[in-house]
Scaffold this motif. Structure first.
Motif, PDB file in Angstrom:
ATOM      1  N   GLY A 271       0.848  -1.188   0.000  1.00  0.00           N
ATOM      2  CA  GLY A 271       0.000   0.000   0.000  1.00  0.00           C
ATOM      3  C   GLY A 271       0.881   1.235   0.000  1.00  0.00           C
ATOM      4  N   ASP A 272       0.270   2.404  -0.138  1.00  0.00           N
ATOM      5  CA  ASP A 272       1.040   3.649  -0.125  1.00  0.00           C
ATOM      6  C   ASP A 272       1.603   3.909   1.269  1.00  0.00           C
ATOM      7  N   GLY A 273       0.884   3.495   2.319  1.00  0.00           N
ATOM      8  CA  GLY A 273       1.425   3.622   3.667  1.00  0.00           C
ATOM      9  C   GLY A 273       2.565   2.632   3.847  1.00  0.00           C
ATOM     10  N   ASP A 274       2.309   1.407   3.454  1.00  0.00           N
ATOM     11  CA  ASP A 274       3.279   0.313   3.598  1.00  0.00           C
ATOM     12  C   ASP A 274       4.579   0.610   2.840  1.00  0.00           C
TER      13      ASP A 274
ATOM     14  N   VAL B 102       1.760  -1.178  -5.987  1.00  0.00           N
ATOM     15  CA  VAL B 102       1.267  -0.370  -4.873  1.00  0.00           C
ATOM     16  C   VAL B 102      -0.185  -0.021  -5.163  1.00  0.00           C
ATOM     17  N   MET B 103      -1.066  -0.415  -4.245  1.00  0.00           N
ATOM     18  CA  MET B 103      -2.482  -0.039  -4.355  1.00  0.00           C
ATOM     19  C   MET B 103      -2.602   1.287  -3.614  1.00  0.00           C
ATOM     20  N   ASN B 104      -2.604   2.374  -4.388  1.00  0.00           N
ATOM     21  CA  ASN B 104      -2.382   3.704  -3.822  1.00  0.00           C
ATOM     22  C   ASN B 104      -3.691   4.480  -3.626  1.00  0.00           C
ATOM     23  N   ASN B 105      -4.107   4.621  -2.357  1.00  0.00           N
ATOM     24  CA  ASN B 105      -5.346   5.364  -2.082  1.00  0.00           C
ATOM     25  C   ASN B 105      -5.089   6.641  -1.293  1.00  0.00           C
ATOM     26  N   GLY B 106      -3.820   6.984  -1.105  1.00  0.00           N
ATOM     27  CA  GLY B 106      -3.496   8.245  -0.427  1.00  0.00           C
ATOM     28  C   GLY B 106      -3.826   8.253   1.049  1.00  0.00           C
ATOM     29  N   CYS B 107      -4.126   7.090   1.611  1.00  0.00           N
ATOM     30  CA  CYS B 107      -4.443   7.054   3.049  1.00  0.00           C
ATOM     31  C   CYS B 107      -4.112   5.697   3.638  1.00  0.00           C
ATOM     32  N   TYR B 108      -4.159   5.642   4.973  1.00  0.00           N
ATOM     33  CA  TYR B 108      -3.988   4.372   5.674  1.00  0.00           C
ATOM     34  C   TYR B 108      -5.394   3.802   5.873  1.00  0.00           C
ATOM     35  N   GLY B 109      -5.890   3.062   4.886  1.00  0.00           N
ATOM     36  CA  GLY B 109      -7.264   2.553   4.957  1.00  0.00           C
ATOM     37  C   GLY B 109      -7.498   1.689   6.188  1.00  0.00           C
ATOM     38  N   LEU B 110      -6.597   0.760   6.418  1.00  0.00           N
ATOM     39  CA  LEU B 110      -6.815  -0.225   7.495  1.00  0.00           C
ATOM     40  C   LEU B 110      -6.929   0.418   8.874  1.00  0.00           C
TER      41      LEU B 110
HETATM   42 MG   LIG Z   1      -3.301   3.206   1.484  1.00  0.00          MG
END
Ligand SMILES: [Mg+2]
Ligand SMILES: Cc1ncc(C[n+]2csc(CCOP(=O)(O)OP(=O)(O)O)c2C)c(N)n1
Ligand code: SF4
Length: 350
Positions: free
Chosen positions: A110-113, A136-144
């Motif tokens: 992820g983007d955070g990871d 990278v599955m990039n959503n601009g946030c820490y979804g989890l």
């Molecule tokens: Mg993310």
């Protein structure tokens, strides 16, 4: 609530060359939020591996921590898998790849990871040109962890709580090119037609293949003001080209306007046929790729497609000149040269 996936499939589902139907490449039922971009990327991975006739046991899925890093559970149940620690997927991939270079290593992050806790690992795995696919599955946030801004959130982007991000976002694709990545692509989870050939080409690339996929988080970052929402991405997407992945031995039959078709040959004879939309961009030229990304950024556009590629990439095993036989299959006899060789080495050091 049950998470058991129904086993019923249409009895006449088409089979690939190995005789498998597409469901053989699926995984467990997803527990991600309905509409999460990550699930669409998983569907593209399933489709790609089915179409490429990949034996699932020839592939190893690796990930870190996050909603994105959970997705390997939702595709390729019959493959190897290792869900590692937050930001540490590249070192696990490096160890596994050095032990057995004959598997396809499929990394998901992820983007955070990647852009925060795993940044150190990310830059070094690029430098080493490890032969792997890194999505990278990039959503601009820490979804989890409920939607905090990540380091790829754009400056000025607003999250669901109304907070406006003050910091410049890290552009992972530019960074990857700068660090020497030999395959860099960008896509959108909602564009399966583009993502599937990109994943195919990444699998065939002998070296580090990076795909940054904008993948909206419907629960925490799909609001007005976010630059990673479905609406924003759909309105700001700009493709470098439309593309086809052409397997080895298959003739390129598409007919495009003269000058607009660019064919990139890969090391094994397969190729990527790019119908260029951006005329001043050349995917084999690093400077051109960097310029195209910067120009798009200035216009607040998200450039997608194959951004840069170096087909004659030298991956880590070639660079280190390791044995042709994977290390994990070497026998004691092959690993231990015997006392005569040892005596010779010792004599050389006296
Ligand atoms: Mg993310
Ligand atoms: C060492 C460590 N620090 C922090 C966390 C908490 N944590 C879990 S997932 C995550 C961020 C995930 O964000 P991203 O990689 O973008 O994945 P997403 O959920 O957005 O797909 C964090 C900070 C953790 N699990 N381990
Ligand atoms: S919280 Fe966001 S990233 Fe996580 S599953 Fe839900 S929509 Fe996807």
């Amino acid at each position: 609530m049950t998470y058991v996936k129904p086993k019923f499939r249409h009895p006449e589902l088409p089979k690939n060359k190995l005789g498998y139907t597409v469901d053989y490449y699926e995984g467990a039922l997803s527990t991600l939020c309905a509409g999460c971009g990550h699930d669409s990327i998983s569907a593209a991975v399933v489709q790609t591996c089915f179409e490429m006739n990949i034996e699932p046991h020839r592939l190893a899925k690796l990930s870190g921590i996050g909603c994105s890093s959970k997705t390997p559970a939702y595709f390729l149940s019959n493959s190897h898998g290792f869900n590692s620690v937050h930001g540490r997927m590249p070192s696990v991939a490096t160890g596994a790849n050095l032990a057995n270079k004959d598997l396809i290593y499929f990394g998901v992050s992820g983007d955070g990871d990647t852009a925060s806790i795993g940044m150190g690992q990310f830059v070094h795995v690029i430098r080493r040109n490890l032969n792997m696919i890194y999505i990278v599955m990039n959503n601009g946030c820490y979804g989890l962890t409920k939607g905090q801004d990540s380091a790829t959130a754009d400056e000025g982007s607003k999250n669901k709580t109304g907070h406006v991000n003050l910091f410049e976002g890290i552009d992972l694709s530019s960074l990857a090119i700068e660090l020497g990545a030999t395959f860099v692509a960008q896509s959108f989870s909602g564009d399966k037609a583009q993502l599937t050939p990109l994943i195919k080409a990444a699998i065939k690339h002998p070296g580090f293949a990076f795909i940054n996929v904008i993948s909206p988080c419907v629960t925490f970052n799909n609001n007005v003001g976010s630059t990673k929402s479905y609406d924003y991405v759909r309105h700001h997407i700009e493709a470098t080209s439309t593309m086809d992945f052409v397997p080895e031995m298959t003739e390129i039959t598409a007919s495009y306007d003269e000058g607009s078709l660019k064919t990139v040959k890969m090391h094994d004879g397969s190729s990527i046929a790019l119908h260029k939309l951006a005329q001043d961009w050349d995917p084999l030229d690093k400077i051109s790729a960097m310029n195209a990304i910067q120009h798009a950024k200035q216009k607040h556009e998200i450039l997608t497609g194959l951004l840069y590629m170096q087909p004659e990439s030298v991956e880590l095993h070639q660079l280190l000149n390791t044995s042709n036989k994977p290390l994990n299959t070497l026998t004691k006899k092959e690993l231990c040269p015997g006392s005569v060789a040892l005596a010779d080495i010792n004599a050389g050091l006296r």
